[in-house]
Motif scaffolding. Structure first.
Motif, mmCIF file in Angstrom:
data_model
loop_
_atom_site.group_PDB
_atom_site.id
_atom_site.type_symbol
_atom_site.label_atom_id
_atom_site.label_comp_id
_atom_site.label_asym_id
_atom_site.label_seq_id
_atom_site.Cartn_x
_atom_site.Cartn_y
_atom_site.Cartn_z
ATOM 1 N N TYR A 158 0.616 16.145 -4.013
ATOM 2 C CA TYR A 158 -0.750 16.656 -3.840
ATOM 3 C C TYR A 158 -1.509 15.648 -2.995
ATOM 4 O O TYR A 158 -1.514 14.445 -3.309
ATOM 5 C CB TYR A 158 -1.411 16.829 -5.212
ATOM 6 C CG TYR A 158 -2.894 17.083 -5.158
ATOM 7 C CD1 TYR A 158 -3.801 16.132 -5.622
ATOM 8 C CD2 TYR A 158 -3.404 18.278 -4.657
ATOM 9 C CE1 TYR A 158 -5.159 16.356 -5.586
ATOM 10 C CE2 TYR A 158 -4.772 18.506 -4.619
ATOM 11 C CZ TYR A 158 -5.639 17.541 -5.088
ATOM 12 O OH TYR A 158 -6.985 17.772 -5.048
ATOM 13 N N TYR B 44 -10.823 13.058 1.247
ATOM 14 C CA TYR B 44 -12.205 12.920 0.821
ATOM 15 C C TYR B 44 -13.048 12.432 1.990
ATOM 16 O O TYR B 44 -12.599 11.631 2.817
ATOM 17 C CB TYR B 44 -12.308 11.933 -0.347
ATOM 18 C CG TYR B 44 -11.929 12.531 -1.682
ATOM 19 C CD1 TYR B 44 -10.592 12.729 -2.033
ATOM 20 C CD2 TYR B 44 -12.910 12.922 -2.594
ATOM 21 C CE1 TYR B 44 -10.248 13.290 -3.249
ATOM 22 C CE2 TYR B 44 -12.569 13.488 -3.819
ATOM 23 C CZ TYR B 44 -11.240 13.667 -4.135
ATOM 24 O OH TYR B 44 -10.899 14.227 -5.341
ATOM 25 N N ARG C 200 -0.872 20.880 -0.900
ATOM 26 C CA ARG C 200 0.264 20.571 -1.767
ATOM 27 C C ARG C 200 1.531 20.533 -0.923
ATOM 28 O O ARG C 200 1.602 21.171 0.125
ATOM 29 C CB ARG C 200 0.376 21.610 -2.880
ATOM 30 C CG ARG C 200 -0.802 21.560 -3.836
ATOM 31 C CD ARG C 200 -0.608 22.444 -5.052
ATOM 32 N NE ARG C 200 -1.789 22.420 -5.904
ATOM 33 C CZ ARG C 200 -2.023 21.495 -6.815
ATOM 34 N NH1 ARG C 200 -1.155 20.514 -6.979
ATOM 35 N NH2 ARG C 200 -3.116 21.533 -7.548
ATOM 36 N N PHE D 178 -10.980 9.528 3.666
ATOM 37 C CA PHE D 178 -9.918 8.925 2.866
ATOM 38 C C PHE D 178 -8.830 9.957 2.595
ATOM 39 O O PHE D 178 -9.111 11.062 2.130
ATOM 40 C CB PHE D 178 -10.452 8.409 1.530
ATOM 41 C CG PHE D 178 -11.373 7.242 1.652
ATOM 42 C CD1 PHE D 178 -12.748 7.418 1.589
ATOM 43 C CD2 PHE D 178 -10.875 5.963 1.826
ATOM 44 C CE1 PHE D 178 -13.615 6.339 1.703
ATOM 45 C CE2 PHE D 178 -11.733 4.879 1.942
ATOM 46 C CZ PHE D 178 -13.097 5.069 1.873
ATOM 47 N N ALA E 37 2.385 10.367 -11.434
ATOM 48 C CA ALA E 37 1.088 9.693 -11.382
ATOM 49 C C ALA E 37 0.137 10.190 -12.457
ATOM 50 O O ALA E 37 -0.924 9.581 -12.651
ATOM 51 C CB ALA E 37 0.467 9.875 -10.010
ATOM 52 N N GLY E 38 0.478 11.260 -13.115
ATOM 53 C CA GLY E 38 -0.429 11.791 -14.108
ATOM 54 C C GLY E 38 -1.741 12.201 -13.482
ATOM 55 O O GLY E 38 -1.767 12.986 -12.544
ATOM 56 N N ALA E 39 -2.832 11.631 -13.979
ATOM 57 C CA ALA E 39 -4.149 12.000 -13.479
ATOM 58 C C ALA E 39 -4.653 11.034 -12.415
ATOM 59 O O ALA E 39 -5.820 11.084 -12.051
ATOM 60 C CB ALA E 39 -5.136 12.036 -14.631
ATOM 61 N N LYS E 40 -3.799 10.148 -11.920
ATOM 62 C CA LYS E 40 -4.233 9.135 -10.966
ATOM 63 C C LYS E 40 -4.106 9.612 -9.528
ATOM 64 O O LYS E 40 -3.194 10.359 -9.176
ATOM 65 C CB LYS E 40 -3.376 7.874 -11.130
ATOM 66 C CG LYS E 40 -3.580 7.144 -12.427
ATOM 67 C CD LYS E 40 -2.549 6.038 -12.618
ATOM 68 C CE LYS E 40 -2.498 5.054 -11.504
ATOM 69 N NZ LYS E 40 -1.540 3.964 -11.763
ATOM 70 N N LEU E 41 -5.055 9.148 -8.701
ATOM 71 C CA LEU E 41 -4.987 9.315 -7.259
ATOM 72 C C LEU E 41 -4.803 7.944 -6.630
ATOM 73 O O LEU E 41 -5.432 6.985 -7.068
ATOM 74 C CB LEU E 41 -6.270 9.922 -6.706
ATOM 75 C CG LEU E 41 -6.478 11.429 -6.771
ATOM 76 C CD1 LEU E 41 -7.865 11.777 -6.223
ATOM 77 C CD2 LEU E 41 -5.403 12.160 -5.986
ATOM 78 N N LEU F 57 -14.616 15.700 -2.090
ATOM 79 C CA LEU F 57 -13.421 16.395 -1.628
ATOM 80 C C LEU F 57 -13.753 17.277 -0.429
ATOM 81 O O LEU F 57 -14.671 18.088 -0.464
ATOM 82 C CB LEU F 57 -12.840 17.245 -2.752
ATOM 83 C CG LEU F 57 -11.569 18.016 -2.397
ATOM 84 C CD1 LEU F 57 -10.425 17.051 -2.109
ATOM 85 C CD2 LEU F 57 -11.187 18.974 -3.524
ATOM 86 N N GLN G 82 0.835 -1.184 0.000
ATOM 87 C CA GLN G 82 0.000 0.000 0.000
ATOM 88 C C GLN G 82 0.872 1.236 0.000
ATOM 89 O O GLN G 82 1.709 1.431 0.894
ATOM 90 C CB GLN G 82 -0.919 -0.003 1.235
ATOM 91 C CG GLN G 82 -2.319 -0.452 0.918
ATOM 92 C CD GLN G 82 -3.278 -0.186 2.052
ATOM 93 O OE1 GLN G 82 -2.942 -0.330 3.208
ATOM 94 N NE2 GLN G 82 -4.484 0.219 1.709
ATOM 95 N N PRO H 248 -17.591 9.444 -2.342
ATOM 96 C CA PRO H 248 -16.696 10.384 -1.636
ATOM 97 C C PRO H 248 -16.785 11.782 -2.245
ATOM 98 O O PRO H 248 -17.076 11.940 -3.436
ATOM 99 C CB PRO H 248 -15.303 9.772 -1.871
ATOM 100 C CG PRO H 248 -15.547 8.359 -2.256
ATOM 101 C CD PRO H 248 -16.860 8.350 -2.979
ATOM 102 N N PHE I 43 -5.431 6.054 -3.093
ATOM 103 C CA PHE I 43 -6.184 6.244 -1.861
ATOM 104 C C PHE I 43 -5.671 5.336 -0.748
ATOM 105 O O PHE I 43 -5.219 4.218 -0.984
ATOM 106 C CB PHE I 43 -7.667 5.929 -2.084
ATOM 107 C CG PHE I 43 -8.420 6.991 -2.830
ATOM 108 C CD1 PHE I 43 -8.386 7.041 -4.214
ATOM 109 C CD2 PHE I 43 -9.166 7.951 -2.149
ATOM 110 C CE1 PHE I 43 -9.075 8.029 -4.906
ATOM 111 C CE2 PHE I 43 -9.859 8.926 -2.827
ATOM 112 C CZ PHE I 43 -9.817 8.963 -4.210
ATOM 113 N N GLY I 44 -5.782 5.839 0.479
ATOM 114 C CA GLY I 44 -5.556 5.009 1.652
ATOM 115 C C GLY I 44 -6.797 4.190 1.958
ATOM 116 O O GLY I 44 -7.831 4.314 1.289
ATOM 117 N N GLY I 45 -6.708 3.356 2.996
ATOM 118 C CA GLY I 45 -7.789 2.453 3.340
ATOM 119 C C GLY I 45 -8.960 3.102 4.059
ATOM 120 O O GLY I 45 -10.007 2.477 4.223
#
Lengths: 113, 114
Positions: free
Chosen positions: A32, A36, A51, A89, A97-101, A46, A2, A44, A103-105
């Motif tokens: 960044y 959420y 940053r 979250f 990462a580009g446009a990817k996020l 925001l 993770q 979810p 997430f944590g658990g």
């Protein structure tokens, strides 16, 4: 493995107390970090974001504290209200990462009146 | 306010079944995403797209296909559903790179594979 970890998994506080939700990450290119908020039966949404050039971001009762050296951040909810009961979250993104996020658990927060 | 809708909201199928989950956004956002949400794992990215006809592989793509037919519509396909795909699925959208980083989520589809 993770990339983003959250603790605790669940947290209960009394109304008026400060809830502290923790998050850590591994990828040093992450820059960044949004948080959420998710209520049961909903997607979810925001809540607040920061940053990596900042070490603190405040929005009303919600504050993010960010420690770049330790790769840790925390969300503080002051004067917690029963309406804050939700799952929170932590997520992260960065230059690679580009446009990817990622997430944590999640942390499930319960605020008792 | 960004609007993302998903259908169906609930779906039950059997192992080996064929399932299509639909997502529509009406904000002319470039990016659309499919996630699955499981307790303890948070949200995990399955596939995403930056425009009609485009598809990018996410972090947990095995067993899933996706197709972006228009700017508004993004579909998730499970051609041979398995019980391990029982989950809560969310679609999200966001503007293009350089614009807001915020992702807007739909209400979710709960899928049960028996």
């Amino acid at each position: 493995q993770q990339q983003v970890r959250q603790s605790p998994q669940s947290l209960t506080v009394w109304e008026g107390e400060t809830a502290i939700l923790n998050c850590s990450y591994e990828d040093s290119t992450f820059n960044y970090f949004p948080w959420y908020q998710q209520f049961p039966g909903e997607g979810p949404a925001l809540l607040i974001s920061i940053r990596s050039v900042s070490d603190k971001k405040e929005d009303g009762r919600f504050t993010i504290f960010f420690n770049k050296r330790e790769k840790k951040l925390s969300l503080h909810i002051t004067d917690s209200q029963p309406g804050d009961s939700a799952t929170y979250f932590c997520a992260a993104s960065g230059v690679n990462a580009g446009a990817k996020l990622t997430f944590g658990g999640g942390t499930r927060l319960t605020v008792r009146p | 306010e960004a609007a993302v809708t998903q259908s169906p909201r609930n779906k039950v199928t059997v192992t080996g079944g064929n399932v299509t989950l639909s997502c529509r956004q009406t904000n002319s956002h470039n990016y659309m995403y499919w996630y699955r949400q499981d307790t303890g794992h948070g949200l995990r990215l399955i596939h995403y797209s930056y425009g009609a006809g485009n598809l990018q592989i996410g972090d947990v793509p095995d067993g899933y296909k996706a197709t972006r037919t228009t700017q508004e519509d993004f579909f998730l396909l499970l051609e041979l559903a398995s019980p391990s795909q029982t989950s809560l699925y969310f679609c999200a959208s966001r503007p293009g790179l350089g614009d807001s980083y915020e992702q807007y989520f739909g209400p979710g589809t709960r899928l049960t594979v028996l």
